[in-house]
Scaffold this motif. Structure first.
Motif, PDB file in Angstrom:
ATOM      1  N   SER A   1       0.822  -1.213   0.000  1.00 48.25           N
ATOM      2  CA  SER A   1       0.000   0.000   0.000  1.00 48.25           C
ATOM      3  C   SER A   1       0.851   1.256   0.000  1.00 48.25           C
ATOM      4  O   SER A   1       0.360   2.343  -0.321  1.00 48.25           O
TER       5      SER A   1
ATOM      6  N   SER B   1       2.868   3.292  -5.388  1.00 48.67           N
ATOM      7  CA  SER B   1       1.871   3.801  -6.322  1.00 48.67           C
ATOM      8  C   SER B   1       1.052   2.667  -6.914  1.00 48.67           C
ATOM      9  O   SER B   1       1.429   1.491  -6.866  1.00 48.67           O
ATOM     10  N   VAL B   2      -0.065   3.049  -7.531  1.00 53.68           N
ATOM     11  CA  VAL B   2      -0.960   2.061  -8.127  1.00 53.68           C
ATOM     12  C   VAL B   2      -0.254   1.306  -9.244  1.00 53.68           C
ATOM     13  O   VAL B   2      -0.376   0.076  -9.366  1.00 53.68           O
TER      14      VAL B   2
ATOM     15  N   ARG C   1      -6.886   0.968  -0.003  1.00 48.94           N
ATOM     16  CA  ARG C   1      -6.137   2.092  -0.530  1.00 48.94           C
ATOM     17  C   ARG C   1      -5.889   1.914  -2.029  1.00 48.94           C
ATOM     18  O   ARG C   1      -5.974   2.871  -2.799  1.00 48.94           O
TER      19      ARG C   1
ATOM     20  N   LYS D   1      -9.097   2.711  -3.873  1.00 45.37           N
ATOM     21  CA  LYS D   1      -9.374   4.143  -3.894  1.00 45.37           C
ATOM     22  C   LYS D   1      -8.487   4.859  -4.898  1.00 45.37           C
ATOM     23  O   LYS D   1      -8.962   5.665  -5.728  1.00 45.37           O
ATOM     24  N   GLU D   2      -7.205   4.553  -4.881  1.00 47.92           N
ATOM     25  CA  GLU D   2      -6.277   5.254  -5.750  1.00 47.92           C
ATOM     26  C   GLU D   2      -6.473   4.852  -7.209  1.00 47.92           C
ATOM     27  O   GLU D   2      -6.395   5.688  -8.108  1.00 47.92           O
TER      28      GLU D   2
ATOM     29  N   GLN E   1      -9.439   6.660  -8.626  1.00 51.81           N
ATOM     30  CA  GLN E   1      -9.152   8.063  -8.914  1.00 51.81           C
ATOM     31  C   GLN E   1      -8.327   8.222 -10.185  1.00 51.81           C
ATOM     32  O   GLN E   1      -8.582   9.099 -11.007  1.00 51.81           O
ATOM     33  N   LEU E   2      -7.343   7.347 -10.357  1.00 52.36           N
ATOM     34  CA  LEU E   2      -6.497   7.441 -11.539  1.00 52.36           C
ATOM     35  C   LEU E   2      -7.256   7.060 -12.814  1.00 52.36           C
ATOM     36  O   LEU E   2      -7.097   7.678 -13.860  1.00 52.36           O
TER      37      LEU E   2
ATOM     38  N   SER F   1      -3.826   7.049 -16.957  1.00 52.23           N
ATOM     39  CA  SER F   1      -4.984   6.175 -16.782  1.00 52.23           C
ATOM     40  C   SER F   1      -4.967   5.057 -17.809  1.00 52.23           C
ATOM     41  O   SER F   1      -5.387   3.930 -17.537  1.00 52.23           O
TER      42      SER F   1
END
Length: 1795
Positions: free
Chosen positions: A1137, A1140-1141, A1197, A1200-1201, A1204-1205, A1213
């Motif tokens: 976590s 980064s994604v 997390r 969520k991230e 958003q991306l 994206s």
């Protein structure tokens, strides 16, 4: 009386501790501190004793008192037999004392299990929780927060002592009471505080106290007293005072005892705290406060002195009186450290009132008791500056008053008065603020302190001020004028003796003049008091006053007086005598330059009077220098022969007086330091603003002055003169190349030559501090003066040099260091280093070594000095570690190492000492400023490794010194590019060896930090050695829990790993494989790393390694080593976590790839990372990783991230979607790989589920579009399955998801139409189903199009059974969504569905899935558009349902069918439904019991759910249905019905028919139902040919079953309907053949039906003769048949109740008489069974009808009488019972009537 006795007995029982109740005894025995009640209840005393005695024995080892006091009593073998309930009162009292003593003693160890065991024995055997409850609770109360206290609460008796009743809520809830609750209880109920105080003080008396108890008592009591005082603040002042006194009376005795418990300082300090609270908040009067103070000082000890004194300060601040009591003063006067302790306390507390009160009390004690110990204390208090100005004045005046009042009775030998006078003088002459206050006080009383000083010196002091001093009650001192006493001494005899004295020396300043000077000095002091006497003394011949200009004796005598430690008046008198003599004319033409210097000395006198007299003298001297050509006075003999100093030139002398001294006279009089500044200023050649008009002093004159003054300093025997002159001369470095050291070095030599005793004697003689003299002497040496420094070194090395002087020399060297030249510093440092390493037993040499060490630590050592020091260590190490050359040749290296391991000789010790000191110097010298030392320090570090083998120790401290210094130097190499570290030397290897071989965390941490710093500054130095370092870190520093170790590891990782990875990249090596050992070392150390450090450490490690390459590897290694436990899952989730994604998704892809690699024929990466070798279990290895995967995907997390991306339409994206699709593909492919392995496949499913939830549906569809275009159908199907799972998890309220999925429907329908793969179609239909079910109502057109496709040949018409099932299920969902909108599809869909339903029931095994799917679709239709199911569709459906029921499918299928039928029954048109049911009855009966039962349930629901009107309209159809159902029994018997039902099943069916019929009847009115009922009765009796008796019987059985239910349920409402069946029933009862089974059963049903009809008659229906007369004879006639055809039991159960109910319903005397008569006739029947049955009927009638029936008693009596002699015993017995019943009703006996 009985009630009162019972109450008394109950009270006794409640208060008794004994019981005979076994249950109570068992409950009491189960009370335990250790065991659960269930366990404790089953223990014997022997078992308990064995366990508890072990604990007692352990206590005995801890404290011998346990064995001495209790081994033979409470814990003896005989104690097992003790029973308190059987002991006498005296024995119990004695036992209580022992128990109490034991509890006091064991209280200190209640946190130990042995103590709990011992107390357990007392509880179990002696029941102390019942008999000694108060003491037991009090013992445990200090531990009220531990679990043992809660356990104690659980075993306490219901009634506990009243003081502890506040514990009741905590006993009930079994929770520990908070401290606040105890304090609050003590505030409101002081009895609790009394109990705790008594217990604590009792323990202290017996020396059984312990910290937990005393701390608890002190804390509770302090908080309680504070709370009580706060509570008392309200109300009138008088009430508050009264309350305070009450509080003091309650707590005072305990406090008083506590304050004097010297053996328990904790209790004393606790009591001080309480007293302080009382004083601060209690508004106590002075008497109470004094009492507390006096009690407190009585108990003062060394340990309690300071806190006691603090408490006295607090109390004193709240007293109104100033002077403390005599008892307090007496106690404190004995304390040696009183004043220093008060000074220490003054930093935190106000002590002025205590100090003032003590001082006044001490003065009072001096006055009244003559206690001279008071004076130093009073003096110390005044000098300590802790008193206010007014207080200090009062105390000084009190001293004067005491001096005035002390008489010979108190001070017989005048010792006290002399000492008091000295104190008064010292205080008056004191400097600073204290001196000013004292002198102001002296002025207030007009007292001549100087005269006192002189009188004290003479020994005739009379301490009496000019004004009398008095002291009032408030300790204020007042003064009044008095006359001075006349105390003129007689000097005649002394002067006569002096006249005889012969002059033996030329000067009083020579060494030979001491004796003569002392004699003259004594007389001079006596004469100096009176001017006339002084004139007499001045005229004595020996002084040679007339010869003063040419003889030095006269002037030298007075010069010595004013320069010595003599009274002020004497010094002033001496100056005035010389001044007066110099005014004589014969002094003209003389240069009194020596007198001028000594006058300058007098100008620096502390006494202002002396300075003023000296100024007057210099003014006279100034006039003498106006004459030219002066002759120097006493230039040859002032200090005796051979000691004449160099004289000044006349110009120099004149300049000294006129340009230096005289201009500064005014300032010098004001302050003694002014003359020093004037001399320094003059000799330095500077001019002040006040001398602008003066001529500048030439350098030759200044040099002459310097030489002369220096000569005087060297030659004078007076230390005071030396000291005062050196104050100025030591500030002059040189004049014209002449250094003061050159002139004054003899002074230092001569002063150093003195022994310690001589030096101390000389200093003491002049009341000087030897240390100040030493400092002044060594200050003559200036920096870089070779001779002076050499003398310093000689004196240091000379063992005869005084230690105090040595210390002064070292202090001077430290001051000179900054001004020394580099070579001088180096030479001095080398000497100091050598001196620091000298060891000797003599204290002098040790002093030198200590001072040398201190000097080197103080001064700033240069880089060259430090480098020399460090380089010298290498030679020392070689000397210590290398054997002689010839021995080296004979001994191998291994032998050398072995021998060296035990070498601890003097060379080694010396080397270690020097190394330690040098390295400490390097560290203290700010090594960052000396980076040039780095190579030498690395060499030293290497040498330390060799040296460590010699001494058998790793020398961790030394290594740490080197490492910390090196670490400080590294930044300099980074900032200064000119500094270069040689990478070829092997510094990295040295550090690696240091880390690997050391066991010291400090050394390892420092080495790691150095490695990190080097890696940042010079990576080539350490990278070759870094892997062993990291391997070793895992077993050492990673385990440390301190913050510093964490910092070290983080720095090492941060600085070392990035360059290491960069190196691997440059070499083209596989990064993960290359760093496997590094990763393994960290992962292996995980379980040893402190929890709070783990996450930060591993995130830092991964960040520095590169998360894109290494994150997956670390996660995989963690799970492989520790398994996918909850802890590990949580930890790895926290790690991932952090990143980064994009990194997380790529890491998961790689992790799945790693799992896939496990199953490759030749795995590579998995072998490297997770040990997937040939011997490993591949499935287990993969299972660990796959268990982790779903949890990583479920990370909130991440979701969520990624959401958003993904919502951003940019390149980032797009990358996220690409990674997402790649991860999805990886999961799907891996699932295919492990499909045959259930556990792994399920793990993949979990991962897929969590993966799908990461993105919104819209983003998911965008992400997988590329996958759906792939040619691989299997992959596309998997993607659709994933979509299906995703739809399941979506919320119906998510508009974005709805729009995306509905937009995707056309693509899915296209798949259904175009694809040839049935599985792919199936998945597409499933998706349509899910989407339509959740969102279809929002886009009906799209859903309708999908429904048309699914219902068509491309889907529902396909041969695939699974596809058909899915299509039907999907259509069911679509019906729910579209409702009427699906009608166009139904003409195609319904026939197919019914056909598939029929097909599913064909064959040996039913197709359950197709069956259920069809019913789901049809149920949806029935629910939402029931009008579409009617006619032929409904007939086929009911027929299928019959077949389905007969097939006896599983519960789920049955439930699905019933669900559909329920909707049909409820929602299909009533007429259509009833017609269909009517048609379906025959089919249902042929299908069997299950179908019939289901049919009847559907019928019942159809009747329930439709309205009365609907039922009424269709009553004909319904009556036909019910007539058909009631003929089922006959149809089965005749074979018209193919099914076979058992009797029980028939009965169940008839019961259900009756229930359904009632449902219909409830919805019909009488007009509608009577025709139906009439038709039914007619059909039942005449519907069959008369010849068909059996058929008629079977039909009547069913009908009467219904009639029984009918009359029983509807009761009196339908009684009139009995008219239709009266005659028929009578006929059936009378004509049935009871021997035939069915007819016998019919006979019972008819009679039971009649019985129910009789029972519910409320309208007199059966009173009618037409009705009664038909039934009654038939029923009575049945008794006659009972003997042959019916059993007695049947008669009792069936016939008798009918007759009784008929009699009740008839309710007529005539009917009763008729009925009774018919019954009595049967009493004379020949059959005993008949008689018996009638007798029992009579009993029942008598019981039921009572008096109404007994009206016919006269007719009965003959028959009763006959029956008394009946032949049958049973009849006779029942007859007697009948008689008893009659007698009971009548209340009288029938004997008389029967006789």
């Amino acid at each position: 009386m009985a009630s009162s006795l019972a109450a008394q007995l109950a009270q006794i029982s409640a208060n008794s501790r004994t019981s005979l109740n076994a249950k109570t005894l068992k409950a009491a025995h189960s009370k335990s501190l250790i065991f659960e009640p269930q366990v404790a209840a089953g223990q014997t005393y022997a078992e308990i004793y064995t366990i508890c005695h072990e604990g007692f024995e352990e206590l005995c080892h801890l404290d011998k008192r346990f064995s001495d006091l209790f081994a033979k009593s409470l814990f003896s073998e005989q104690s097992q037999e003790a029973d308190r309930t059987k002991m006498s009162a005296e024995e119990n009292t004695a036992l209580d004392k022992q128990v109490d003593f034991f509890l006091h003693l064991v209280g200190s160890r209640l946190r130990l299990m042995p103590a709990i065991k011992a107390v357990e024995w007392l509880i179990r055997r002696f029941r102390i929780h019942e008999f000694n409850t108060l003491t037991l609770i009090t013992t445990f109360l200090p531990y009220h927060t531990i679990p043992a206290f809660v356990t104690l609460l659980s075993i306490l008796p219901p009634k506990i002592p009243v003081e502890y009743r506040f514990l009741d809520p905590y006993i009930r809830s079994l929770t520990a009471p908070p401290r606040a609750a105890i304090v609050q209880q003590a505030i409101n109920h002081p009895e609790l505080l009394d109990i705790i105080s008594q217990y604590t003080l009792a323990s202290c008396r017996e020396h059984q106290e312990y910290p937990a108890l005393t701390t608890f008592w002190a804390g509770i009591k302090a908080e309680t007293v504070n709370g009580m005082l706060d509570k008392m603040r309200s109300g009138r002042q008088a009430i508050q005072l009264e309350n305070t006194q009450t509080l003091l009376q309650r707590i005072g005795p305990a406090l008083g005892e506590a304050m004097v418990m010297k053996s328990v300082p904790e209790v004393q300090i606790g009591s001080y705290m309480i007293v302080a609270i009382l004083a601060a908040k209690g508004s106590l009067d002075d008497s109470s406060l004094n009492a507390f103070m006096e009690q407190l000082v009585v108990g003062l000890t060394t340990e309690t002195f300071q806190p006691g004194l603090v408490t006295l300060c607090i109390i004193a601040q709240h007293r109104s009186a100033k002077q403390l009591s005599a008892k307090v003063a007496k106690a404190l006067i004995k304390v040696q450290t009183l004043v220093p302790t008060l000074l220490q306390i003054s930093t935190q507390h106000r002590i002025d009132k205590l100090a003032n009160g003590l001082a006044l009390a001490f003065v009072d004690r001096l006055l009244k008791k003559g206690d001279a110990r008071s004076l130093p204390l009073v003096k110390g208090l005044l000098f300590a500056n802790i008193l206010q100005e007014k207080q200090a004045k009062v105390i000084y005046k009190s001293l004067l008053l005491a001096a005035h009042k002390i008489d010979d009775e108190i001070d017989k030998d005048h010792h006290i008065r002399n000492e008091l006078g000295s104190v008064l003088v010292n205080l008056a002459q004191a400097g600073g603020e204290v001196g000013e206050i004292v002198r102001a006080a002296i002025e207030d009383v007009d007292y001549n302190i100087d005269e006192l000083e002189l009188n004290l010196k003479v020994g005739t002091a009379s301490i009496r001020p000019a004004r009398a001093i008095e002291q009032d009650s408030e300790n204020e001192v007042k003064v009044q004028e008095i006359e001075a006493p006349n105390n003129q001494p007689n000097l005649d005899s002394a002067l006569e003796e002096l006249y005889k004295l012969k002059l033996s020396t030329s000067s009083c300043l020579s060494q030979e003049s001491d004796d003569m000077f002392d004699d003259l000095c004594t007389v001079f002091f006596s004469a100096a008091v009176n001017q006339a006497d002084l004139e007499k003394f001045d005229a004595i011949p020996v002084l040679s006053r007339p010869l003063a200009p040419s003889n030095s004796f006269y002037f030298s005598f007075y010069m010595r007086i004013w320069s010595g430690p003599y009274p002020t008046l004497a010094r002033v008198a001496a100056l005035e005598r010389v001044k007066a003599r110099l005014k004589d004319s014969d002094c003209a033409g003389k240069d009194f330059q020596a007198i001028a210097v000594y006058a300058a000395v007098a100008l620096s006198d502390p006494a202002k009077k002396v300075r003023r007299a000296a100024a007057d003298l210099l003014a006279v001297l100034n006039g003498l220098y106006d004459s030219p050509c002066l002759t120097a006075w006493a230039s040859e003999d002032l200090y005796g022969k051979g000691n004449a100093p160099v004289k000044m030139s006349n110009d120099a002398a004149k300049s000294l007086v006129q340009q230096i001294l005289v201009p500064s006279l005014e300032e010098a009089v004001l302050h003694e330091d002014q003359v020093v500044a004037a001399i320094v200023s003059g000799l330095e050649g500077s001019k002040s603003s006040s001398k602008k008009d003066k001529k500048h002093i030439s350098s030759s004159s200044r040099l002459s002055i310097l030489q002369f003054i220096s000569g005087q300093i060297v030659a004078t025997p007076l230390l005071t003169v030396r000291l005062r002159l050196l104050r100025s001369i030591n500030q002059i470095k040189s004049i014209s190349g002449t250094y003061r050291t050159d002139l004054l070095l003899p002074l230092l030599q001569s002063w150093a030559a003195l022994s310690a005793a001589d030096a101390a004697a000389q200093a003491s003689k002049e009341s000087l501090d030897e240390n100040i003299l030493n400092e002044a002497a060594v200050d003559v040496v200036v920096p870089n003066h070779a001779v002076g420094l050499e003398l310093f070194l000689q004196l240091i090395k000379d063992q005869n040099t005084r230690p105090s002087l040595v210390q002064a020399i070292f202090a001077r060297l430290a001051k000179l260091w900054s001004s020394m030249k580099s070579n001088t510093k180096s030479q001095t440092a080398d000497v100091m280093l050598a001196l620091s390493q000298t060891t000797s037993d003599s204290s002098e040499e040790n002093t030198v070594a200590v001072e040398a060490v201190d000097l080197l630590r103080k001064v700033d050592l240069t880089t060259d000095i430090l480098l020399d020091f460090v380089n010298s260590l290498q030679f020392e190490a070689k000397l210590a570690t290398e054997p002689p050359a010839n021995k080296r040749r004979r001994v191998s290296m291994a032998e050398q190492t072995k021998a060296g391991a035990v070498t601890t000789g003097p060379e080694v010790r010396a080397a270690l000492n020097k190394t330690t000191f040098v390295l400490e110097l390097v560290q203290e010298s700010k090594p960052e400023n000396h980076p040039e030392l780095l190579p030498s320090l690395f060499t030293t570090l290497s040498d330390l490794h060799h040296l460590s083998r010699q001494v058998g120790s790793e020398l961790g401290y030394l290594q740490n010194l080197v490492l910390s210094s090196l670490l400080a130097m590294i930044p300099a190499y980074k900032d200064n590019k000119e500094l270069v570290i040689d990478s070829s030397v092997g510094h990295g290897d040295v550090l690696a060896a240091c880390i690997q071989k050391s066991t010291s965390p400090t050394v390892i941490n420092a080495a790691l930090l150095l490695v990190a710093s080097l890696a940042r500054t010079a990576p080539d130095v350490v990278l070759q050695s870094v892997m062993p370092i990291f391997t070793y870190m895992g077993s050492s520093v990673l385990k440390q829990g301190d913050d510093y170790s964490a910092h070290v590891v983080n720095q090492t990782v941060k600085e070392v790993i990035p360059p290491l990875i960069e190196t691997f990249k440059k070499k083209g090596r596989n990064l993960v494989a290359s760093t496997k050992d590094l990763l393994a070392s960290f992962v292996t150390a995980y379980e040893h790393i402190p929890p709070h450090r783990k996450l930060d450490l591993f995130t830092s490690l991964i960040e520095n390694l590169g998360p894109d390459d290494f994150l997956f590897a670390v996660l995989a290694m963690f799970v492989d080593r520790y398994g996918a436990t909850d802890t590990m899952i949580s930890f790895t989730t926290q790690i991932i976590s952090h990143f980064s994604v994009e990194i997380q998704l790529s890491t998961l892809v790689k992790l799945i790839g790693l799992v896939g690699d496990v199953y490759k024929p030749k795995p590579v990466l998995s072998n490297t990372l997770i040990g997937n070798d040939a011997n490993a279990d591949q499935d287990k290895t993969a299972a660990k990783q796959l268990t982790l995967l779903p949890h990583l995907l479920a990370n909130r997390r991440l979701k969520k991230e990624i959401t958003q991306l993904a919502e951003r339409d940019d390149m980032e994206s797009g990358k996220i979607r690409e990674l997402y699709a790649s991860l999805l593909e990886s999961i799907l492919n891996l699932a295919s790989t492990v499909k045959g392995k259930k556990v792994l496949y399920n793990r993949c499913g979990d991962a897929l589920s969590n993966h799908l939830n990461l993105l919104s549906v819209a983003e998911f569809i965008k992400s997988v579009e590329a996958l759906l275009d792939r040619p691989n159908v299997g992959l596309r199907q998997k993607v659709l399955r994933a979509l299906e799972l995703r739809v399941d998890s979506e919320s119906t309220g998510n508009s974005q998801s709805r729009e995306a999925l509905l937009a995707f429907l056309p693509q899915l329908t296209a798949v259904i139409r175009e694809s040839d793969d049935m599985n792919y179609k199936h998945t597409a239909v499933t998706c349509v189903d899910k989407i339509s079910e959740k969102y279809g109502k929002k886009d009906l057109d799209a859903v309708a199009a999908a429904a048309e496709t699914i219902a068509g040949d491309h889907c529902l018409g396909q041969s695939s059974q699974t596809l058909r099932v899915m299509a039907l299920l999907c259509l069911a969902s679509l019906v729910d969504v579209l409702q009427d909108g699906i009608v166009p599809v139904l003409p195609v869909a319904i026939p197919k569905a019914l056909a598939y339903l029929e097909d599913s029931l064909k064959g040996e095994a039913a197709n359950v899935e197709l069956h259920d799917a069809a019913y789901a679709f049809l149920a949806a239709l029935a629910q939402h558009i029931p009008y579409m199911i009617s006619g032929a569709y409904l007939d086929r459906l009911l027929a299928c349902s019959n077949n389905s029921a007969a097939a006896e499918l599983n519960a789920e299928s049955t439930s699905n069918r019933l669900h559909c039928l329920q909707f049909l029954a409820k929602l299909v048109d009533a007429k259509a439904m009833y017609i269909a049911l009517e048609k379906n009855w025959t089919h249902a009966t042929n299908a069997g019991f299950s179908a019939i039962s289901e049919y009847l349930r559907v019928l019942g629901m159809a009747l329930d759910k439709h309205s009365k009107a609907a039922v009424s309209k269709n009553v004909t159809i319904l009556s036909n249905i019910f007539i058909s159902t009631m003929d089922l029994r006959r149809n089965i018997a005749t074979g018209d019905c193919k099914a076979s039902l058992s009797a029980d099943q028939l009965n169940q069916v008839e019961t259900m028919v009756g229930e359904d019929a009632l449902k219909m009847i409830y919805k019909l009115n009488d007009a509608a139902f009577r025709p139906v009922f009439s038709k039914l009765t007619e059909w039942s009796f005449s519907g069959l040919p008369k010849s068909d008796t059996a058929g008629k019987t079977l039909r009547l059985l069913s009908v009467y079953g219904f009639l029984h239910t009918f009359f029983d349920s509807l009761k009196s409402i339908v009684t009139s309907y009995a008219s239709y069946i009266v005659e028929m029933s009578a006929e059936v009862v009378s004509k049935t053949n009871l021997k035939e089974t069915n007819e016998a059963e019919l006979w019972k049903r008819v009679i039971r039906t009649l019985t129910k009809c009789f029972e519910h008659d409320q309208d007199g229906f059966w009173q009618a003769p037409g009705h009664f007369g038909v039934v009654a004879p038939v029923l009575v006639a049945q008794f006659e048949r009972s003997a042959k055809e019916v059993t007695v039991e049947v008669v009792e159960e069936v016939l008798i109740p009918a007759v009784v109910e008929l009699a009740v319903a008839a309710d007529s005397q005539e009917h009763h008489k008729e009925l009774n008569g018919a019954l009595l006739k049967h009493l004379r029947s020949e059959e005993a069974a008949v008689r018996l049955a009638v007798v029992k009927c009579q009993q029942a009638l008598t019981e039921q009808l009572d008096d109404e029936w007994l009206r016919a008693l006269p007719e009965m009596l003959p028959f009763i009488s006959e029956l008394q002699d009946d032949d049958d015993e049973v009849v006779e017995r029942e007859n007697r019972r009948w008689i008893v019943g009659i007698e009971g009703k009548l209340g009288e006996s029938l004997d008389s009537m029967l006789q």
